[in-house]
Design an enzyme around this catalytic site. Structure first.
Site, PDB file in Angstrom:
ATOM      1  N   LYS A 287       8.137   8.840  -2.677  1.00 48.03           N
ATOM      2  CA  LYS A 287       7.915   8.352  -1.309  1.00 48.03           C
ATOM      3  C   LYS A 287       8.866   9.119  -0.371  1.00 48.03           C
ATOM      4  O   LYS A 287      10.045   9.214  -0.625  1.00 48.03           O
ATOM      5  CB  LYS A 287       8.209   6.847  -1.247  1.00 48.03           C
ATOM      6  CG  LYS A 287       7.619   6.149  -0.054  1.00 48.03           C
ATOM      7  CD  LYS A 287       7.604   4.635  -0.272  1.00 48.03           C
ATOM      8  CE  LYS A 287       6.975   3.932   0.916  1.00 48.03           C
ATOM      9  NZ  LYS A 287       6.845   2.478   0.684  1.00 48.03           N
ATOM     10  N   GLU A 372       1.934 -13.383  -1.400  1.00 48.07           N
ATOM     11  CA  GLU A 372       2.157 -14.501  -0.475  1.00 48.07           C
ATOM     12  C   GLU A 372       1.675 -15.824  -1.065  1.00 48.07           C
ATOM     13  O   GLU A 372       2.311 -16.866  -0.852  1.00 48.07           O
ATOM     14  CB  GLU A 372       1.436 -14.227   0.846  1.00 48.07           C
ATOM     15  CG  GLU A 372       2.095 -13.165   1.719  1.00 48.07           C
ATOM     16  CD  GLU A 372       1.751 -11.749   1.289  1.00 48.07           C
ATOM     17  OE1 GLU A 372       0.902 -11.589   0.376  1.00 48.07           O
ATOM     18  OE2 GLU A 372       2.332 -10.795   1.832  1.00 48.07           O
ATOM     19  N   ARG A 400      -2.654 -15.016   4.147  1.00 52.73           N
ATOM     20  CA  ARG A 400      -3.036 -14.778   2.744  1.00 52.73           C
ATOM     21  C   ARG A 400      -2.817 -16.031   1.883  1.00 52.73           C
ATOM     22  O   ARG A 400      -3.370 -16.179   0.811  1.00 52.73           O
ATOM     23  CB  ARG A 400      -2.242 -13.581   2.218  1.00 52.73           C
ATOM     24  CG  ARG A 400      -2.553 -13.024   0.865  1.00 52.73           C
ATOM     25  CD  ARG A 400      -3.926 -12.477   0.630  1.00 52.73           C
ATOM     26  NE  ARG A 400      -4.385 -11.328   1.340  1.00 52.73           N
ATOM     27  CZ  ARG A 400      -4.199 -10.069   0.962  1.00 52.73           C
ATOM     28  NH1 ARG A 400      -3.460  -9.800  -0.091  1.00 52.73           N
ATOM     29  NH2 ARG A 400      -4.724  -9.054   1.648  1.00 52.73           N
TER      30      ARG A 400
HETATM   31  C1  LIG Z   1      -0.726  -8.953   2.307  1.00 55.19           C
HETATM   32  C2  LIG Z   1       0.337  -7.986   2.760  1.00 55.19           C
HETATM   33  N1  LIG Z   1       1.624  -8.279   2.537  1.00 55.19           N
HETATM   34  C3  LIG Z   1       2.593  -7.433   2.922  1.00 55.19           C
HETATM   35  C4  LIG Z   1       2.283  -6.265   3.579  1.00 55.19           C
HETATM   36  C5  LIG Z   1       3.382  -5.352   4.090  1.00 55.19           C
HETATM   37  N2  LIG Z   1       3.337  -4.050   3.391  1.00 55.19           N
HETATM   38  C6  LIG Z   1       2.753  -2.986   3.902  1.00 55.19           C
HETATM   39  S1  LIG Z   1       2.850  -1.658   2.934  1.00 55.19           S
HETATM   40  C7  LIG Z   1       3.759  -2.530   1.794  1.00 55.19           C
HETATM   41  C8  LIG Z   1       4.262  -1.884   0.565  1.00 55.19           C
HETATM   42  C9  LIG Z   1       3.137  -1.248  -0.168  1.00 55.19           C
HETATM   43  O1  LIG Z   1       3.673  -0.617  -1.302  1.00 55.19           O
HETATM   44  P1  LIG Z   1       2.742   0.397  -2.077  1.00 55.19           P
HETATM   45  O2  LIG Z   1       1.419  -0.199  -2.253  1.00 55.19           O
HETATM   46  O3  LIG Z   1       3.484   0.776  -3.280  1.00 55.19           O
HETATM   47  O4  LIG Z   1       2.565   1.616  -1.082  1.00 55.19           O
HETATM   48  P2  LIG Z   1       3.640   2.717  -0.657  1.00 55.19           P
HETATM   49  O5  LIG Z   1       4.122   2.302   0.707  1.00 55.19           O
HETATM   50  O6  LIG Z   1       4.724   2.716  -1.684  1.00 55.19           O
HETATM   51  O7  LIG Z   1       2.884   4.006  -0.628  1.00 55.19           O
HETATM   52  C10 LIG Z   1       3.919  -3.836   2.200  1.00 55.19           C
HETATM   53  C11 LIG Z   1       4.665  -4.868   1.443  1.00 55.19           C
HETATM   54  C12 LIG Z   1       0.912  -6.004   3.801  1.00 55.19           C
HETATM   55  N3  LIG Z   1       0.520  -4.878   4.465  1.00 55.19           N
HETATM   56  N4  LIG Z   1      -0.027  -6.857   3.379  1.00 55.19           N
HETATM   57 MG   LIG Z   2       4.736   2.260  -3.724  1.00 57.41          MG
END
Ligand SMILES: Cc1ncc(C[n+]2csc(CCOP(=O)(O)OP(=O)(O)O)c2C)c(N)n1
Ligand SMILES: [Mg+2]
Ligand SMILES: CC(=O)[C@@H](O)[C@H](O)COP(=O)(O)O
Length: 635
Positions: A287, A372, A400
């Site tokens: 990342k 959630e 959610r």
């Molecule tokens: C239901 C929900 N909860 C929390 C979030 C906040 N959120 C956005 S991206 C993320 C992390 C996602 O991690 P990953 O899928 O590993 O993607 P990366 O950013 O590492 O590429 C979170 C917690 C969200 N978008 N939707």
């Molecule tokens: Mg990730």
């Protein structure tokens, strides 16, 4: 990363077809130029830099090998779709990224035929992919369905529900697991540890190859020995096949593969494309890849404000502390007084202001991942046993867990405290993240108490109120913005439940204003006083229960009422005022509800979003002029 790059190849990529003519070496150059482009553009606009730097090769490989939009590309969350947008003809719009009426920061159907699945909330991609795969098969079509999901999103319950279904039906679809060991913060949970084990023990793959080589050496055998050899090979899988968990669910597992090695990525994805059924390609990425500040701290650079490229210094906006910061520091203050207080976050420890709490009380801080629903009922379990759980969650993400709030917390009347952040407009994240529905969806649940402070000092008192309240669930909601810079009371006083506060006297009309709408109400009242109309401004800090005495008094005075909330007008606070008078058989009052209209408000600044929906002093003045009879408006 030099600051003035020349994009030689990228300038000629206007559609994915332009990629297909290139050699692998040229694709690698496109990757380099794309990284340069992202770092430069986002230094001005801000945005989700680290996630997108991590998927440059992956997205190039997808568009090089497969045929969007005939083949459906589904991005989970969609915050990592900037490269996809660059490659599908939107490069020139990046100066408008996340700006009002500009490029959306997530996948957006109205922007391109290549954008086939919109998100913003996590963990929906696999369910959507399965739906599209079934539709494809029922229509007798043969296009590919390819979902890109991150290791964080994979911890979301929906994703696991979808995997269960995908493995059961065994339809052809590709899941690309973009594993960078990060959610927003470092990823958490048993699933994350499992992936880590696969990542770290590369000998799995080597041992498997050696074993298979060995098996092949045994001369052609029949009968029981062959069956035994097969059983040994299968059980060996438990030892060596890294993705056995996915295989047992019914998906073919390929990987782990280096997500920045384009030749290897292309080979692996070509292999995956041959699998006639569901296949999961486990891709290991970094990342923030290619920009050292983002690689060094991908938590901070997950979503970043404008910055200086050379130093990585973020251009900070000065001003009073954010509500989130006040929440975090006050929770520490309260937790020091009472060890029953525990904090729960669904993967947003930083965004929810809980990093300090986690440091101070590591045993009382629970990051449950993007989960959630689990977070809500986990909080219920904690409350059941006499603890004081503070469930810190963004308004939009609390959506959610609605059933868990109703079924496990409110119906059971458990002492769960909801700290609802990002309540109201959130600005650049736009329509998928606006925190404008929680008033409507919470106030109708029995036993729920819902508050919103007028400023950061009152937030602190509400936190004390919630902590001392033991009659069931209670929630305080606060916006994604700086406080007003008011003096902070050191001593925290609980506020009597259901009491409002008159901020400005007036006998000709009244505004019942909620939270950040109060300054606007005061501005309008000031303007009206110049017309000789005295407007009372009331801090309607309890959305539920309402201040019945004050509502009765207003009815007795028979003065026009304007309700003002940064929440959906339908079913919101203003609706509650109407319902109150209806339930108390009070008729004939002049009441005007002002809230967020019945449509999804897109990205831009909070100021622009408020202006778009008419949250302006001018609009309020015109509404008040229409409400207050002429006789009261002195010449
Ligand atoms: C239901 C929900 N909860 C929390 C979030 C906040 N959120 C956005 S991206 C993320 C992390 C996602 O991690 P990953 O899928 O590993 O993607 P990366 O950013 O590492 O590429 C979170 C917690 C969200 N978008 N939707
Ligand atoms: Mg990730
Ligand atoms: C994509 C996503 O859902 C999160 O990254 C979100 O954008 C964070 O919002 P804040 O910037 O308000 O913390």
């Amino acid at each position: 990363m030099e600051s003035e790059g020349t994009s030689v190849l990228l300038d000629h990529i206007h559609q994915p077809e332009d990629l297909k003519r290139l050699t692998v070496e040229q694709l690698e150059q496109v990757a380099e130029e794309t990284r340069q482009f992202l770092v430069e553009k986002l230094s001005v606009t801000g945005g989700h830099l680290a996630p997108n730097l991590g998927v440059v090769e992956l997205t190039i490989a997808m568009h090089y090998l497969f045929d969007s939009p005939k083949d459906k590309f589904i991005f989970d969350v969609g915050h990592q779709s900037y490269v996809h947008k660059i490659l599908t003809g939107r490069k020139d719009k990046f100066d408008t990224l996340r700006k009002y009426k500009g490029l959306c920061g997530f996948v957006k159907r109205s922007e391109s035929e290549h954008d086939v699945w919109e998100a913003g909330h996590s963990s929906t991609s696999l369910s959507a992919a399965m739906g599209m795969a079934v539709a494809r098969d029922l229509k007798g079509e043969t296009n590919r369905i390819i979902a890109m999901i991150g290791d964080g999103a994979l911890t979301g319950g929906m994703a696991l529900e979808a995997l269960n279904h995908i493995g059961h039906e065994k339809r052809k679809l590709m899941v690309i697991l973009n594993d960078n060991e990060m959610s927003i913060a470092p990823n958490v949970g048993a699933l994350s540890h499992y992936l880590a084990r696969i990542r770290s023990d590369r000998h799995y793959v080597k041992a498997k190859e050696e074993f298979e080589h060995l098996i092949k050496k045994i001369p052609a055998i029949g009968g029981t020995l062959a069956k035994t050899a097969e059983r040994v090979k299968d059980s060996f899988k438990y030892l060596v096949v890294p993705g056995v968990w996915f295989e047992e669910l019914g998906l073919t597992y390929l990987g782990p593969v280096d997500g920045h090695n384009l030749p290897l990525l292309l080979d692996t994805m070509k292999q995956a494309d041959k699998v006639n059924g569901p296949v999961l390609v486990h891709v290991i990425t970094t990342k923030g890849k290619g920009y050292s500040p983002a690689e060094a701290d991908s938590h901070k650079w997950h979503g970043i404000s404008p910055y200086k490229i050379e130093s990585g210094q973020v251009l900070k906006t000065v001003g009073p502390p954010m509500y989130t910061e006040v929440f975090g520091s006050t929770l520490i203050e309260l937790a020091k007084q009472d060890e029953r207080i525990v904090a729960i976050t669904p993967a947003m420890p930083g965004g929810s202001g809980l990093l300090g709490f986690a440091k101070e009380f590591p045993d009382r801080m629970f990051d449950v991942g993007i989960a959630e629903q689990h977070a809500a009922t986990f909080s219920a379990g904690l409350a059941e046993e006499g603890l004081k759980p503070v469930f810190a969650v963004y308004s939009t993400f609390l959506q959610r867990a609605y059933d868990q709030v109703v079924h496990d917390i409110c119906r059971a009347n458990l002492n769960v405290v909801f700290a609802i952040d990002r309540a109201g407009f959130v600005g650049p994240d736009g329509e998928t993240h606006q925190g404008v529905y929680d008033i409507a969806y919470l106030r109708s649940i029995p036993n729920m108490v819902l508050m919103m402070p007028k400023d950061e000092n009152e937030l602190r008192h509400m936190m004390k109120t919630a902590f001392e309240y033991n009659e069931g669930p209670i929630a305080y909601r606060y916006p994604r913005e700086n406080g007003l810079g008011v003096p902070i009371d050191e001593t925290l006083q609980p506020i009597p439940i259901g009491t409002w506060e008159v901020l400005r006297p007036g006998s000709d009309a009244a505004i019942l204003a909620v939270g950040p709408m109060i300054p606007l109400a005061l501005e309008a009242a000031e303007a009206m006083s110049k017309e000789g109309v005295q407007v009372r401004v009331i801090n309607a800090r309890f959305i539920k229960p309402m201040d019945e005495a004050m509502l009765l008094q207003l009815a007795k005075e028979d003065i026009p009422i304007l309700t003002l909330e940064e929440g959906a007008a339908l079913g919101g606070f203003g609706s509650g005022v109407l319902e109150h008078y209806s339930q108390h058989n009070v008729y004939g009052l002049r009441i005007k509800i002002i809230g967020v209209p019945d449509y999804f408000v897109e990205h831009g600044s909070v100021k622009e979003q408020r202006k778009e929906v008419g949250f302006t002093a001018e609009r309020l003045v015109s509404e008040l002029q229409a409400l207050v009879p002429r006789r009261r408006q002195r010449a």
